[in-house]
Scaffold this active site. Structure first.
Site, mmCIF file in Angstrom:
data_model
loop_
_atom_site.group_PDB
_atom_site.id
_atom_site.type_symbol
_atom_site.label_atom_id
_atom_site.label_comp_id
_atom_site.label_asym_id
_atom_site.label_seq_id
_atom_site.Cartn_x
_atom_site.Cartn_y
_atom_site.Cartn_z
ATOM 1 N N SER A 1 16.760 3.747 -12.551
ATOM 2 C CA SER A 1 15.301 3.785 -12.722
ATOM 3 C C SER A 1 14.622 4.864 -11.892
ATOM 4 O O SER A 1 13.409 5.021 -11.987
ATOM 5 C CB SER A 1 14.696 2.426 -12.358
ATOM 6 O OG SER A 1 14.957 2.103 -11.004
ATOM 7 N N GLU B 1 -25.030 -1.095 7.159
ATOM 8 C CA GLU B 1 -26.451 -0.884 7.423
ATOM 9 C C GLU B 1 -26.691 -0.323 8.833
ATOM 10 O O GLU B 1 -27.573 0.519 9.036
ATOM 11 C CB GLU B 1 -27.222 -2.195 7.258
ATOM 12 C CG GLU B 1 -27.187 -2.759 5.855
ATOM 13 C CD GLU B 1 -26.079 -3.768 5.645
ATOM 14 O OE1 GLU B 1 -26.309 -4.765 4.939
ATOM 15 O OE2 GLU B 1 -24.955 -3.558 6.185
ATOM 16 N N ASP C 1 16.550 -2.050 -5.037
ATOM 17 C CA ASP C 1 15.948 -0.852 -4.452
ATOM 18 C C ASP C 1 15.945 -0.808 -2.930
ATOM 19 O O ASP C 1 15.734 0.261 -2.357
ATOM 20 C CB ASP C 1 14.510 -0.705 -4.953
ATOM 21 C CG ASP C 1 14.425 -0.545 -6.459
ATOM 22 O OD1 ASP C 1 15.419 -0.134 -7.074
ATOM 23 O OD2 ASP C 1 13.343 -0.849 -7.018
ATOM 24 N N THR D 1 10.387 -10.161 -13.815
ATOM 25 C CA THR D 1 10.450 -11.617 -13.680
ATOM 26 C C THR D 1 9.294 -12.140 -12.847
ATOM 27 O O THR D 1 8.598 -13.080 -13.239
ATOM 28 C CB THR D 1 11.793 -12.039 -13.049
ATOM 29 O OG1 THR D 1 12.866 -11.599 -13.893
ATOM 30 C CG2 THR D 1 11.858 -13.552 -12.897
#
Length: 364
Positions: free
Chosen positions: A171, A56, A203, A297
């Site tokens: 992957s 505002e 990873d 998981t």
């Protein structure tokens, strides 16, 4: 009854509010649009970060004297208290606006009441315009206030047959560069990114938000119950952003930086840690939104705990036929227990399809 001009102005305020995603925590995202007495745009603004002026105030500064006699459209009820900034309800009164339209009532006891203050000053204060849209844009903060825990968005990437990796565990990469860039946007909008030990081992992710201009780096959290997955030199321990490694009370953390260790109770049933305790600890650190990037998981554990508020799946036009599924055991043993979702958006991202869904309301 809301006019077309009202709806247009509020929708613009909602769009403005979204610009603050990822930078305002632990405050809400808020947008504001001011029309002058003739109904023409006079000013607009959004909340940039905690401690800075509210939406505002930015809008009133831009509007200047044109705010007098005008209407303010705000995505959240103007605050009525003095914290690090002054009360926005009073600022609107002093600016001479004659009408304030706000989408969502403020649920916090310390800031609520702005609507009543405005009405007491003779200003028409009207709640509820585009409330569902504004709530969706401010879901993280509203969840944190109402439930006392961070909002959890679970993101995954999979083939059309739901595989997140091939049978040989490869992957990279299932989804396209465009989808991966979009994930960095999700990271930039979150206060914390959470993964599990399996993802950390497989990873060695860095978990930073890359390629997003002005991004505030999220807190990085690894759920590593026995403190065996995060090793010295892991990318998640670099200086990109703070990191927490959540471990069990009896885990040997001698190899980890002491400041990164977060000890939590083990889950009452099954393996892993108490996820409610994890979310409570993060909430206590000012985290209002969590991006869950863990593997199947950890995702299953969050679903079983009833703490997933949104699902974003990136589906690649590919088939594997074997390999791990996106979601592991979530405590669901029969079709009647399935967590039903309402799809809220489907978008093409490069060659992929991004599907966004939220848990269906009971009775749907």
């Amino acid at each position: 009854m809301a006019t077309a001009a009202d709806i247009t102005a509020m929708r613009r305020a909602i769009t403005l509010a979204a610009r603050g995603l990822g930078s305002t925590s632990p405050n809400p995202v808020v947008g504001c649009v001011i029309l002058d007495a003739s109904g023409r745009p006079a000013g607009e603004g959004f909340h940039l970060r905690a401690g800075s002026p509210h939406a505002e105030i930015h809008a009133l500064r831009e509007a200047g004297g044109r705010a007098r006699g005008g209407t303010a459209y705000v995505t959240l009820e103007p605050c009525d208290h003095t914290g690090r900034t002054g009360p926005c309800a009073q600022a609107l009164i002093e600016a001479g606006v004659v009408r304030v339209v706000y989408a969502v009532a403020d649920p916090t006891p310390q800031a609520a009441g702005g609507g009543a203050t405005l009405r007491a000053a003779g200003i028409a204060a009207e709640p509820g315009l585009l409330a569902d849209e504004a709530e969706a844009g401010n879901a993280a903060w509203l969840t944190s206030v109402r439930e006392g825990r961070p909002y959890v968005l679970w993101k995954y990437a999979a083939t059309l047959d739901g595989r997140i990796a091939a049978a040989d565990a490869t992957s990279r990469w299932i989804t396209s560069p465009e989808s991966r860039a979009d994930v960095h946007r999700l990271r930039a909008e979150a206060d914390a990114v959470v993964i599990g030990s399996g993802t950390a081992r497989a990873d060695d992710p860095q978990l930073g938000a890359r390629g997003v201009e002005g991004a505030v780096q999220p807190l990085r959290v690894v759920v590593d119950t026995d403190a065996t997955a995060v090793r010295p030199g892991a990318r998640v321990l670099d200086d990109t952003a703070p990191t927490l490694i959540a471990v069990a009370p009896d885990a040997d953390t001698a190899r980890l930086p002491a400041e990164a260790v977060l000890r939590l109770p083990r889950a009452a049933t099954g393996p892993g840690l108490d996820l409610h305790a994890l979310l409570a600890a993060l909430h206590g650190r000012g985290v209002r939104s969590v991006l869950l990037e863990g593997g199947p998981t950890l995702a299953g554990a969050f679903v079983a705990a009833g703490t997933v508020d949104k699902v974003v799946g990136y589906l690649a036009p590919a088939l594997l036929g074997a390999g791990p599924a996106a979601l592991a055991d979530a405590g669901i043993s029969t079709i009647s227990q399935a967590l039903r979702l309402d799809v809220t958006e489907t978008v093409r991202i490069g060659p992929d399809l991004r599907v966004t869904a939220v848990p269906a309301r009971k009775g749907n």
